[in-house]
Write a protein that holds these residues in place. Structure first.
Motif, PDB file in Angstrom:
ATOM      1  N   ARG A 111       0.814  -1.227   0.000  1.00  0.00           N
ATOM      2  CA  ARG A 111       0.000   0.000   0.000  1.00  0.00           C
ATOM      3  C   ARG A 111       0.841   1.267   0.000  1.00  0.00           C
ATOM      4  NH1 ARG A 111      -3.435  -1.005   5.123  1.00  0.00           N
ATOM      5  NH2 ARG A 111      -1.377  -1.783   5.600  1.00  0.00           N
ATOM      6  N   GLY A 112       2.009   1.250   0.626  1.00  0.00           N
ATOM      7  CA  GLY A 112       2.838   2.439   0.722  1.00  0.00           C
ATOM      8  C   GLY A 112       3.858   2.587  -0.391  1.00  0.00           C
ATOM      9  N   ARG A 113       3.820   1.717  -1.355  1.00  0.00           N
ATOM     10  CA  ARG A 113       4.814   1.766  -2.446  1.00  0.00           C
ATOM     11  C   ARG A 113       4.368   2.735  -3.539  1.00  0.00           C
ATOM     12  NH1 ARG A 113       7.910  -3.841  -3.453  1.00  0.00           N
ATOM     13  NH2 ARG A 113       8.346  -4.354  -1.276  1.00  0.00           N
ATOM     14  N   SER A 114       5.165   2.789  -4.591  1.00  0.00           N
ATOM     15  CA  SER A 114       4.870   3.692  -5.709  1.00  0.00           C
ATOM     16  C   SER A 114       3.542   3.316  -6.375  1.00  0.00           C
ATOM     17  CB  SER A 114       5.998   3.630  -6.742  1.00  0.00           C
ATOM     18  OG  SER A 114       5.944   2.385  -7.433  1.00  0.00           O
ATOM     19  N   THR A 115       3.029   4.232  -7.147  1.00  0.00           N
ATOM     20  CA  THR A 115       1.760   3.995  -7.842  1.00  0.00           C
ATOM     21  C   THR A 115       1.852   2.771  -8.740  1.00  0.00           C
ATOM     22  OG1 THR A 115       1.281   6.361  -7.813  1.00  0.00           O
ATOM     23  CG2 THR A 115       0.060   5.025  -9.405  1.00  0.00           C
ATOM     24  N   GLY A 116       2.952   2.627  -9.451  1.00  0.00           N
ATOM     25  CA  GLY A 116       3.126   1.483 -10.338  1.00  0.00           C
ATOM     26  C   GLY A 116       3.158   0.163  -9.592  1.00  0.00           C
ATOM     27  N   GLU A 117       3.876   0.136  -8.476  1.00  0.00           N
ATOM     28  CA  GLU A 117       3.955  -1.090  -7.678  1.00  0.00           C
ATOM     29  C   GLU A 117       2.605  -1.427  -7.054  1.00  0.00           C
ATOM     30  OE1 GLU A 117       8.528  -1.364  -6.159  1.00  0.00           O
ATOM     31  OE2 GLU A 117       7.304   0.255  -5.330  1.00  0.00           O
ATOM     32  N   ARG A 118       1.900  -0.400  -6.585  1.00  0.00           N
ATOM     33  CA  ARG A 118       0.547  -0.648  -6.051  1.00  0.00           C
ATOM     34  C   ARG A 118      -0.369  -1.197  -7.138  1.00  0.00           C
ATOM     35  NH1 ARG A 118       1.099   4.457  -3.691  1.00  0.00           N
ATOM     36  NH2 ARG A 118      -0.510   5.268  -5.061  1.00  0.00           N
ATOM     37  N   ALA A 119      -0.246  -0.668  -8.347  1.00  0.00           N
ATOM     38  CA  ALA A 119      -1.081  -1.146  -9.460  1.00  0.00           C
ATOM     39  C   ALA A 119      -0.797  -2.623  -9.731  1.00  0.00           C
ATOM     40  CB  ALA A 119      -0.830  -0.310 -10.712  1.00  0.00           C
ATOM     41  N   ILE A 120       0.453  -3.020  -9.666  1.00  0.00           N
ATOM     42  CA  ILE A 120       0.809  -4.434  -9.865  1.00  0.00           C
ATOM     43  C   ILE A 120       0.194  -5.284  -8.760  1.00  0.00           C
ATOM     44  CG2 ILE A 120       2.727  -6.081  -9.769  1.00  0.00           C
ATOM     45  CD1 ILE A 120       4.422  -3.862 -11.195  1.00  0.00           C
ATOM     46  N   ALA A 121       0.378  -4.854  -7.523  1.00  0.00           N
ATOM     47  CA  ALA A 121      -0.113  -5.638  -6.388  1.00  0.00           C
ATOM     48  C   ALA A 121      -1.632  -5.762  -6.414  1.00  0.00           C
ATOM     49  CB  ALA A 121       0.349  -5.006  -5.071  1.00  0.00           C
ATOM     50  N   PHE A 122      -2.326  -4.656  -6.643  1.00  0.00           N
ATOM     51  CA  PHE A 122      -3.788  -4.706  -6.666  1.00  0.00           C
ATOM     52  C   PHE A 122      -4.305  -5.349  -7.945  1.00  0.00           C
ATOM     53  CE2 PHE A 122      -3.209  -1.781  -3.192  1.00  0.00           C
ATOM     54  CZ  PHE A 122      -4.226  -2.148  -2.334  1.00  0.00           C
ATOM     55  N   GLY A 123      -3.548  -5.252  -9.027  1.00  0.00           N
ATOM     56  CA  GLY A 123      -3.936  -5.890 -10.287  1.00  0.00           C
ATOM     57  C   GLY A 123      -3.915  -7.405 -10.223  1.00  0.00           C
ATOM     58  N   ARG A 124      -3.110  -7.937  -9.333  1.00  0.00           N
ATOM     59  CA  ARG A 124      -3.051  -9.398  -9.181  1.00  0.00           C
ATOM     60  C   ARG A 124      -4.343  -9.961  -8.592  1.00  0.00           C
ATOM     61  NH1 ARG A 124       2.640 -11.790  -7.880  1.00  0.00           N
ATOM     62  NH2 ARG A 124       1.299 -13.318  -6.901  1.00  0.00           N
TER      63      ARG A 124
END
Length: 127
Positions: A91-104
């Motif tokens: 949750r506290g990472r960059s927008t791109g990393e959050r998008a990857i995590a939530f996209g999974r």
């Protein structure tokens, strides 16, 4: 549904690639093993890799394909908590990393449907 998603080979390839990745680069997978599971995260990462590789092999054999495809659908459901943990942890990472995590998270749905389609194709009467 496309013929691609009824064929066992692409699904087997995806599972085999995931299994190899779990063994070759286990640390990111260790990090998303839910803490509630007993034992070491590495043991769960290795077990996941073994299941992925076994499912990939079983999908390629016509005799074991229907059961393997159903088991793959269940496996994709079983690993969902790891994806939830990743999304929470990132949750506290960059927008791109959050998008990857939530996209999974929603990605599990098409994976389950894909495995079920392969199971249906494997058990459908020919003719």
């Amino acid at each position: 549904m496309s013929r691609f998603f009824r064929s066992p080979k692409p699904l087997a390839g995806l599972l085999a690639a995931a299994g190899v990745t779990h063994l070759a680069k286990p640390r990111p997978y260790d990090a998303i093993v839910p803490r509630a599971l007993p034992g070491s995260p590495r043991a769960w990462t290795n077990a996941s890799a073994a299941v992925e590789l076994a499912l990939a092999a079983a999908l390629l054999a016509p005799r074991t394909r229907p059961a393997a495809a159903r088991a793959a659908a269940l496996f994709f459901c079983a690993v969902f908590p790891a994806n939830v943990k990743m999304a929470v942890d990132w949750r506290g990472r960059s927008t791109g990393e959050r998008a990857i995590a939530f996209g999974r998270l929603p990605l599990q749905v098409p994976l389950v449907l894909w495995a079920r389609a392969v199971a249906g194709e494997a058990t459908a009467p020919s003719g």
